[in-house]
Design a protein around this motif. Structure first.
Motif, PDB file in Angstrom:
ATOM      1  N   MET A   1       0.851  -1.159   0.000  1.00  0.00           N
ATOM      2  CA  MET A   1       0.000   0.000   0.000  1.00  0.00           C
ATOM      3  C   MET A   1       0.899   1.226   0.000  1.00  0.00           C
ATOM      4  O   MET A   1       1.924   1.256   0.674  1.00  0.00           O
ATOM      5  CB  MET A   1      -0.887  -0.057   1.262  1.00  0.00           C
ATOM      6  N   ALA A   2       0.532   2.205  -0.745  1.00  0.00           N
ATOM      7  CA  ALA A   2       1.233   3.486  -0.752  1.00  0.00           C
ATOM      8  C   ALA A   2       0.265   4.539  -0.221  1.00  0.00           C
ATOM      9  O   ALA A   2      -0.912   4.540  -0.584  1.00  0.00           O
ATOM     10  CB  ALA A   2       1.683   3.846  -2.165  1.00  0.00           C
ATOM     11  N   ILE A   3       0.764   5.405   0.639  1.00  0.00           N
ATOM     12  CA  ILE A   3      -0.070   6.462   1.206  1.00  0.00           C
ATOM     13  C   ILE A   3       0.686   7.778   1.197  1.00  0.00           C
ATOM     14  O   ILE A   3       1.903   7.797   1.064  1.00  0.00           O
ATOM     15  CB  ILE A   3      -0.517   6.134   2.653  1.00  0.00           C
ATOM     16  N   GLU A   4      -0.052   8.864   1.373  1.00  0.00           N
ATOM     17  CA  GLU A   4       0.549  10.168   1.627  1.00  0.00           C
ATOM     18  C   GLU A   4       0.228  10.526   3.057  1.00  0.00           C
ATOM     19  O   GLU A   4      -0.884  10.285   3.529  1.00  0.00           O
ATOM     20  CB  GLU A   4      -0.025  11.218   0.675  1.00  0.00           C
ATOM     21  N   THR A   5       1.206  11.099   3.767  1.00  0.00           N
ATOM     22  CA  THR A   5       1.000  11.442   5.163  1.00  0.00           C
ATOM     23  C   THR A   5       1.872  12.621   5.560  1.00  0.00           C
ATOM     24  O   THR A   5       2.920  12.842   4.963  1.00  0.00           O
ATOM     25  CB  THR A   5       1.310  10.242   6.081  1.00  0.00           C
ATOM     26  N   ALA A   6       1.402  13.335   6.564  1.00  0.00           N
ATOM     27  CA  ALA A   6       2.196  14.403   7.172  1.00  0.00           C
ATOM     28  C   ALA A   6       2.820  13.914   8.477  1.00  0.00           C
ATOM     29  O   ALA A   6       3.549  14.660   9.131  1.00  0.00           O
ATOM     30  CB  ALA A   6       1.317  15.625   7.435  1.00  0.00           C
ATOM     31  N   LEU A   7       2.553  12.663   8.843  1.00  0.00           N
ATOM     32  CA  LEU A   7       3.106  12.101  10.075  1.00  0.00           C
ATOM     33  C   LEU A   7       4.605  11.878   9.945  1.00  0.00           C
ATOM     34  O   LEU A   7       5.104  11.578   8.855  1.00  0.00           O
ATOM     35  CB  LEU A   7       2.434  10.770  10.396  1.00  0.00           C
ATOM     36  N   ASP A   8       5.311  12.004  11.069  1.00  0.00           N
ATOM     37  CA  ASP A   8       6.728  11.652  11.022  1.00  0.00           C
ATOM     38  C   ASP A   8       6.830  10.123  11.077  1.00  0.00           C
ATOM     39  O   ASP A   8       5.837   9.432  11.339  1.00  0.00           O
ATOM     40  CB  ASP A   8       7.515  12.349  12.133  1.00  0.00           C
ATOM     41  N   PRO A   9       8.005   9.564  10.798  1.00  0.00           N
ATOM     42  CA  PRO A   9       8.126   8.107  10.705  1.00  0.00           C
ATOM     43  C   PRO A   9       7.642   7.344  11.941  1.00  0.00           C
ATOM     44  O   PRO A   9       6.936   6.340  11.815  1.00  0.00           O
ATOM     45  CB  PRO A   9       9.621   7.881  10.467  1.00  0.00           C
ATOM     46  N   GLU A  10       7.998   7.810  13.136  1.00  0.00           N
ATOM     47  CA  GLU A  10       7.583   7.091  14.349  1.00  0.00           C
ATOM     48  C   GLU A  10       6.075   7.158  14.547  1.00  0.00           C
ATOM     49  O   GLU A  10       5.465   6.177  14.988  1.00  0.00           O
ATOM     50  CB  GLU A  10       8.293   7.649  15.591  1.00  0.00           C
ATOM     51  N   GLU A  11       5.463   8.287  14.240  1.00  0.00           N
ATOM     52  CA  GLU A  11       4.010   8.410  14.370  1.00  0.00           C
ATOM     53  C   GLU A  11       3.302   7.468  13.397  1.00  0.00           C
ATOM     54  O   GLU A  11       2.315   6.821  13.758  1.00  0.00           O
ATOM     55  CB  GLU A  11       3.561   9.852  14.106  1.00  0.00           C
ATOM     56  N   LEU A  12       3.800   7.400  12.186  1.00  0.00           N
ATOM     57  CA  LEU A  12       3.205   6.512  11.195  1.00  0.00           C
ATOM     58  C   LEU A  12       3.345   5.051  11.619  1.00  0.00           C
ATOM     59  O   LEU A  12       2.396   4.271  11.526  1.00  0.00           O
ATOM     60  CB  LEU A  12       3.838   6.748   9.824  1.00  0.00           C
TER      61      LEU A  12
END
Length: 124
Positions: A1-12
């Protein structure tokens, strides 16, 4: 799955672990059988936390990989280039993604794997 996010790596990664928990994932054994496994493989062109740490974990012998766990998230995943079960589906959605350290696309990394590894990845 590919997503777009504004989360930082640890949050994601924490979001992924929350989804696993909702589906009753239990973390008992490293590299053990699991009912659901959501991994964060890459985050665009980011190298996280830095290239030196990434290199260290990418170069670990298999025996140490199986027994040691990094204290922090490493991106891109330091073993992705060795795993058909990561690269085959990745090529389905983003074959032109380029590894920010190795400089090869997902398709090139996949093509370099042994044929037997590739044939073992079957669609569900």
């Amino acid at each position: 799955m590919a997503i777009e996010t504004a989360l930082d790596p640890e949050e994601l990664l924490q979001c992924l672990h929350s989804v696993e928990q909702k589906f009753s994932r239990v973390r008992k054994q490293r590299w053990g059988t699991r009912t659901l496994d959501l991994d964060l493989i890459s985050l665009g062109e980011r190298v996280f936390p830095d290239p030196a740490i990434h290199q260290h974990w990418r170069d670990l012998p298999l025996e140490q990989q199986m027994s040691q766990t990094p204290e922090q998230l490493i991106l891109p995943h330091p073993r992705m280039q060795d795993r058909a079960f990561v690269l085959v589906p990745m090529c389905d959605i983003c074959p032109e993604w380029r590894h920010p350290i190795l400089g090869k696309t997902a398709a090139e990394l996949c093509a370099a794997l042994p044929k037997s590894d590739l044939e073992a990845v079957l669609p569900l």
